[in-house]
Design a protein around this motif. Sequence first.
Motif, short mmCIF file in Angstrom:
data_model
loop_
_atom_site.label_atom_id
_atom_site.label_comp_id
_atom_site.label_asym_id
_atom_site.label_seq_id
_atom_site.Cartn_x
_atom_site.Cartn_y
_atom_site.Cartn_z
N LEU A 141 51.54 -27.69 -2.23
CA LEU A 141 52.17 -26.42 -2.60
C LEU A 141 53.53 -26.64 -3.25
N ILE A 142 54.27 -27.66 -2.82
CA ILE A 142 55.56 -27.97 -3.45
C ILE A 142 55.36 -28.40 -4.90
N LEU A 143 54.31 -29.15 -5.15
CA LEU A 143 54.07 -29.68 -6.50
C LEU A 143 53.31 -28.70 -7.39
N GLU A 144 52.86 -27.57 -6.83
CA GLU A 144 52.03 -26.65 -7.61
C GLU A 144 52.75 -26.15 -8.85
N ASP A 145 54.04 -25.85 -8.75
CA ASP A 145 54.80 -25.36 -9.91
C ASP A 145 54.81 -26.35 -11.06
N LEU A 146 54.76 -27.65 -10.73
CA LEU A 146 54.87 -28.67 -11.76
C LEU A 146 53.61 -28.80 -12.60
N ILE A 147 52.47 -28.33 -12.11
CA ILE A 147 51.22 -28.46 -12.86
C ILE A 147 50.74 -27.14 -13.43
N SER A 148 51.39 -26.05 -13.09
CA SER A 148 50.92 -24.74 -13.53
C SER A 148 51.86 -24.16 -14.58
N ASP A 149 51.28 -23.65 -15.66
CA ASP A 149 52.05 -22.98 -16.72
C ASP A 149 52.01 -21.46 -16.58
N GLU A 150 51.28 -20.96 -15.58
CA GLU A 150 51.12 -19.52 -15.43
C GLU A 150 52.34 -18.90 -14.77
N GLU A 151 52.64 -17.68 -15.17
CA GLU A 151 53.73 -16.93 -14.56
C GLU A 151 53.31 -16.50 -13.14
N VAL A 152 54.24 -16.63 -12.22
CA VAL A 152 53.97 -16.28 -10.83
C VAL A 152 54.82 -15.08 -10.45
N SER A 153 54.21 -14.08 -9.83
CA SER A 153 54.95 -12.89 -9.43
C SER A 153 55.89 -13.22 -8.27
N GLU A 154 56.83 -12.35 -8.04
CA GLU A 154 57.78 -12.55 -6.96
C GLU A 154 57.08 -12.58 -5.60
N GLU A 155 56.06 -11.73 -5.44
CA GLU A 155 55.33 -11.71 -4.18
C GLU A 155 54.60 -13.02 -3.94
N GLU A 156 53.95 -13.54 -4.99
CA GLU A 156 53.23 -14.81 -4.85
C GLU A 156 54.20 -15.96 -4.58
N ARG A 157 55.33 -15.96 -5.27
CA ARG A 157 56.30 -17.03 -5.05
C ARG A 157 56.87 -16.97 -3.63
N GLU A 158 57.13 -15.77 -3.16
CA GLU A 158 57.66 -15.64 -1.80
C GLU A 158 56.62 -16.10 -0.77
N ALA A 159 55.36 -15.75 -1.01
CA ALA A 159 54.30 -16.19 -0.10
C ALA A 159 54.19 -17.72 -0.09
N ARG A 160 54.29 -18.34 -1.27
CA ARG A 160 54.22 -19.79 -1.34
C ARG A 160 55.40 -20.42 -0.63
N ASN A 176 57.08 -19.17 1.82
CA ASN A 176 56.87 -19.01 3.26
C ASN A 176 55.89 -20.04 3.80
N ASP A 177 54.85 -20.34 3.03
CA ASP A 177 53.89 -21.38 3.44
C ASP A 177 54.58 -22.73 3.52
N ILE A 178 55.42 -23.03 2.54
CA ILE A 178 56.13 -24.31 2.54
C ILE A 178 57.07 -24.39 3.74
N MET A 179 57.77 -23.30 4.02
CA MET A 179 58.68 -23.30 5.16
C MET A 179 57.93 -23.44 6.48
N PHE A 180 56.73 -22.87 6.56
CA PHE A 180 55.93 -23.05 7.77
C PHE A 180 55.56 -24.52 7.96
N GLY A 181 55.14 -25.17 6.86
CA GLY A 181 54.80 -26.58 6.96
C GLY A 181 55.98 -27.43 7.39
N ILE A 182 57.16 -27.13 6.89
CA ILE A 182 58.36 -27.88 7.27
C ILE A 182 58.69 -27.65 8.75
#
Length: 717
Positions: free
Chosen positions: A592-611, A613-619
């Motif tokens: 999930l941390i590296l997902e931004d580096l391989i994706s060219d698609e625009e991500v909404s604020e809700e999707e980015r916040e959800a991602r 939160n997932d990263i923070m849960f893993g940490i």
Amino acid sequence: MQLDSGSDSRRPSSQRLPVNPRRHKVAPEHRKRVATACNSCNVRRVKCSGGTPCSQCSASNRECVYPVPVEKVNVPRAELEELRKKVELYERALQEAIPDPSRRQELISLASATPEGLSPSPSASAFSPSQSFPSEGSSHLQGAPSVKPEPEDEQTPGHLVQDPSDTVGYLGETSGATFLDHLKELLGAVLPLTQVEPQLSQGQDGSALLSSLGRYYTADSRPLVDRDSKPISLPSNEDLAALLSKLRYLIQDGNGEWPSGGIYWFGEFDILPTQAASPSSAPEADMSEFRHLAFYHAALANIIRAGTSSKEALNSASTPSLSEAYFAGAAILVGNPLDVTRCCTIGDVATLCLMSAYLIEMNRRDAAYMHVAAAMHICIMLGIHRGVADERGKRVFWTVYILDRWLSCLMGRPHIIMDGAIRIQLPADAPSMPPAAGLRAHVELSRISGYVVCNTYRIAPWEAVRGGMPTQPDKAIWMLQQWQLTLPPRLQLSPDGLSNDPACCLLHMRYNMLLILAIRPLFLGAVKRSIAKRLMVQTTETNMMYSEHLTLCITAARRNIRLGRQLAALNLSRKSPLHAEQHYSFNATVCLILEDLISDEEVSEEEREARNNDIMFGIQLEEDGITNFGQASSNSLRHLWALARRLMDSMVQTQELNNAGLAGQRFAPPMMTTPTDYSMPVLQTGEDHALYDELVAWVDDEWPPMYNTGLFSGFMQ
């Protein structure tokens, strides 16, 4: 090789005379004798019919084998002498160029290994999607070695890493530490190009992660509590029964409440030992009478560890813990497993199995690796792998098998026993025992794990490969998806992708982890290509390759975070997560941390916040571990996240400048005589074009070295 003897007419009496040139050549169908007799007829000096088999061998029921034809070549003596002189000259030149005999022999062996000699037949590795996957009732696992692997397999070498005590150990490519080192090398190569100066301190900007290249954390460096001459006493039967019941609930079958029946079976925790005396007060000579108590000492070590919080473990890190004392008692009572004069039993296997589980939870993987090996070899000595066991012994064996495959995957090392050597049946339902569905499915999933480690990553391959190149992940993906499709209803997740059975959640987390593991080299290759493309000016647009694989990997990562949250909600009574939960969550968080580096698609604020939160849960899940390993893992994730954001900010600015037509102010093309689609980023003083060439190689590289260049072959259909 025959030599042309020139005009010399003297010939040995045993040499045959040449064929009379005036003799008419007879067609093969009109010959009375065949040109070549089979070996049997030739030895017996009888007429051979020339058939396959010939009439003589067929009548005598003998094997009919014909000699292999050898092509004879006539070479003039002068040419032979000239070739010999050249060989001597080349050998002297090679000795002068490479004085080291071992290195010289290595080069000679490498040069003499032709592609035909290294590569098995393509037909040997053909895989058909119509092949059946072992069903629930299959009697034994498949996957016996069928083809000897190529001796020179340099595709996935793994590497040597250092622990906190500077002890060097080998970790293969499936190890998380090895993959993290690949990321460190990648980020360390491209971060000097970033135009964004970090606004954080050195401890927060992620640079600390790069300095840890080649190092990993393990508690194997720290000695266990000293083993006393006597093990400590067990609690009273009432207290012991309560502790064993709690352990059975946490790591085995939920005290019979879980529909799956659990995915491990260590033994019968509801049977208490007879304690006429305590081993702590027994004479040294009578210690063998208390050997059966080793199982309970190992069980207490596990339950005390599970009931320890991360804060309690941190406060008592400098003093020996009670769980380590019970573990030491188990080691004393079970004795030396290498002593073959002792009569080992399935009870010893169960004890070693519990001790291995404890060592895994304490992040002592090397020690666990040795204990599992001892347990498996005792099983082999007792013939359990061939079916000499009742249902209880069978379940203990398969639990050892699961731990063996799990450690093999964790450390990137070969497993202990091959599937082809196992003839014992899979676990089955039995009276007074929990359902076997969960354990059986876990065994089959562990078999696929062994395939991913050995064949997909080429760590100990038994399957032939086409063209001498390693296989793609598609077969492993297909095997995993077939496993999921054939699960019984009690092991399937609900429509929302969750389950109230903790063992079922953990089973599906391992399934998702194996999907990530099979696709991970492609994921790393996609990160490299994406970084290279964004840091270089492009005149042509290229589509993201293997998007189906990458989407499957990201989806599996999100499912594991969701299942991790569910497990945390179900196990409120447990103070710390299991090592397996942390491992699955860690690898999902990295994706999930590296997902931004391989994706060219625009991500909404809700999707980015959800991602986020997932990263923070893993940490946070890593921080909740009771060993320092959890803190080290959470710090690694934080540093990786900071580095990825630094790199992403730089690439976004680069892209904006390129789109605004200002790329020429930041990029200077190298001196070239041929046109190119890319321009080189401005490098620092003293640097050359090596980094530029590396970026071009990343863009042009269709497949990482792990796989060959075949296309997506339909195993996921």
